[in-house]
Design a protein around this motif. Structure first.
Motif, PDB file in Angstrom:
ATOM      1  N   ASP A 195      -6.600   7.187  -0.247  1.00 27.14           N
ATOM      2  CA  ASP A 195      -6.492   5.691  -0.517  1.00 27.14           C
ATOM      3  C   ASP A 195      -7.188   5.631  -1.820  1.00 27.14           C
ATOM      4  O   ASP A 195      -8.571   5.916  -1.745  1.00 27.14           O
ATOM      5  CB  ASP A 195      -6.953   4.738   0.332  1.00 27.14           C
ATOM      6  CG  ASP A 195      -6.049   4.717   1.756  1.00 27.14           C
ATOM      7  OD1 ASP A 195      -4.816   5.183   1.491  1.00 27.14           O
ATOM      8  OD2 ASP A 195      -6.537   4.142   2.516  1.00 27.14           O
TER       9      ASP A 195
ATOM     10  N   HIS B 170       0.852  -1.345   0.024  1.00 26.87           N
ATOM     11  CA  HIS B 170      -0.029  -0.127   0.058  1.00 26.87           C
ATOM     12  C   HIS B 170       0.870   1.318  -0.070  1.00 26.87           C
ATOM     13  O   HIS B 170       0.575   2.297  -0.834  1.00 26.87           O
ATOM     14  CB  HIS B 170      -0.726  -0.052   1.259  1.00 26.87           C
ATOM     15  CG  HIS B 170      -1.914   0.984   1.439  1.00 26.87           C
ATOM     16  ND1 HIS B 170      -3.119   1.183   0.814  1.00 26.87           N
ATOM     17  CD2 HIS B 170      -1.749   2.280   2.016  1.00 26.87           C
ATOM     18  CE1 HIS B 170      -3.447   2.415   1.118  1.00 26.87           C
ATOM     19  NE2 HIS B 170      -2.637   3.163   1.937  1.00 26.87           N
TER      20      HIS B 170
ATOM     21  N   HIS C  78       1.212   4.742  -2.764  1.00 29.09           N
ATOM     22  CA  HIS C  78       1.120   5.925  -2.471  1.00 29.09           C
ATOM     23  C   HIS C  78       2.370   6.623  -3.149  1.00 29.09           C
ATOM     24  O   HIS C  78       2.051   7.675  -3.861  1.00 29.09           O
ATOM     25  CB  HIS C  78       1.070   6.275  -0.954  1.00 29.09           C
ATOM     26  CG  HIS C  78      -0.193   6.280  -0.599  1.00 29.09           C
ATOM     27  ND1 HIS C  78      -1.069   7.138  -0.623  1.00 29.09           N
ATOM     28  CD2 HIS C  78      -0.848   5.482   0.437  1.00 29.09           C
ATOM     29  CE1 HIS C  78      -2.223   6.858  -0.034  1.00 29.09           C
ATOM     30  NE2 HIS C  78      -2.110   5.761   0.715  1.00 29.09           N
TER      31      HIS C  78
HETATM   32 MG    MG Z   1      -2.820   4.980   2.757  1.00 25.75          MG
END
Ligand code: MG
Length: 347
Positions: free
Chosen positions: A305, A109, A113
């Motif tokens: 997100d 994750h 980003h």
């Molecule tokens: Mg995040």
């Protein structure tokens, strides 16, 4: 040419994105919003994601004007995050991969980003500040790894903001941090709070306890003497929001600046949900400009997100030859940024 579909669901957003050779084709997202005073719990969040995910997959293909046979790889968030919501994304990604006979990749994750931020802003080799509800890290690339130079030693900066918003019963719509930011604009009165930087690391849990006591005096059985008690008691919620932001953002600017000095870098990239806070961006920009450097930041479409960042990082991995056998298609709540071999960068 790599065309990738990405699914993100590590926390309270469920998103699906499609990217083709760096060109954004679709980026759809839904957020699980809880009532004021309540956080999002794993089981309920997973239920929200289960109900939304197939509609989002369909919507993304429609928005991209693609058929599933146009996809080269299906990517999902492997971790870090909350296990039940992560599993929703993993199970759907695995199913689509088997059904459509398209390769599957699990993506970190945090790496999602970073790569999304680099793509959107054009930052080449920045010091990265990753700030969100679950993560707080200062990161720099070196020799095929995104290395962690500093991080929180307890809760994430966004978690500190979210929990304070809950204490003072701010709305979670669109996000608690956004509402703290708006309320903070009504004040410029600084109430002194603890400032906790330990070398390159930061700590927020003590600051949160301290400001909780200020917001709800006497609520906690706290014998600790607070120096403020004698000095000021007439502060407002806006004063506390303002003071909390100024304190914790100054801590983040301090460790980011030190990483810049250490690495000889003059670029900073802010990613993660707290990264769309305009006061944090402003403070970081002032620091960068004083050093002759430059700040790169993105808006809520890319820093909060989203599935697109998972599609993009997955496409980079796929393009550089990374493959994942189906038996490795699990999720993991703990998955550090520096565990990933950055096969797609040669600098
Ligand atoms: Mg995040």
């Amino acid at each position: 040419m790599v065309c990738a579909l990405g699914i993100e669901g590590s926390a309270n957003k469920i998103g699906v994105g499609i990217i083709k050779d760096g060109e954004v084709l679709a980026n759809v997202r839904r957020t699980y919003i809880t009532p004021p005073g309540e956080g999002f719990l794993p089981k309920e969040t997973a239920k929200h994601h289960r109900e939304a995910i197939l509609g989002l997959v369909k919507a993304s293909l429609k928005e991209a004007q693609l058929k599933h046979s146009d996809l080269d790889v299906i990517c999902y968030t492997k971790g870090p995050g909350m296990a039940p919501p992560l599993l929703v994304g993993a199970i759907v990604a695995r199913t689509l991969s088997l059904l459509w006979e398209i390769p599957l990749l699990g993506v970190n994750h945090c790496i999602g980003h970073i790569e999304m931020g680099r793509l959107i802003t054009g930052a080449q080799n920045p010091i990265v500040l990753y700030v969100s509800g679950g993560n707080t890290q200062v990161i720099a690339y070196s020799n095929k790894r995104y290395r962690i130079f500093g991080e929180t030693i307890d809760i994430a900066v966004g978690n500190c903001l979210d929990r304070f918003a809950r204490i003072i019963k701010l709305s979670n719509d669109p996000s608690p941090g956004y509402n703290i930011e708006q309320l903070a604009k009504n004040s410029s009165r600084y109430i002194k709070l603890p400032y906790v930087v330990k070398g390159m690391d930061v700590s927020f849990s003590g600051i949160l306890s301290y400001i909780e006591d200020l917001a709800e005096p006497g609520k906690r059985q706290n014998k600790r003497k607070k120096p403020q008690e004698a000095e000021v008691t007439d502060y407002t919620q806006a004063d506390l929001c303002y003071s909390l932001q100024e304190t914790i953002f100054a801590m983040l600017v301090e460790i980011t600046e030190r990483a810049m000095a250490h690495c000889g870098s003059n670029e900073v990239l802010i990613v993660g949900g707290v990264g769309c806070n305009e006061r944090l961006q402003e403070m970081m920009r002032i620091m960068c400009e004083e050093r002759g450097g430059k700040l790169f930041a993105t808006d809520e479409r890319y820093c909060i997100d989203n599935g697109l960042m998972i599609a993009h990082a997955g496409a980079e991995m796929f393009r550089s030859g990374t493959r994942m056998p189906l038996e490795e298609a699990f999720v993991t709540q703990r998955y550090r940024t520096d565990e990933v071999l950055v096969s797609w960068r040669d600098d």
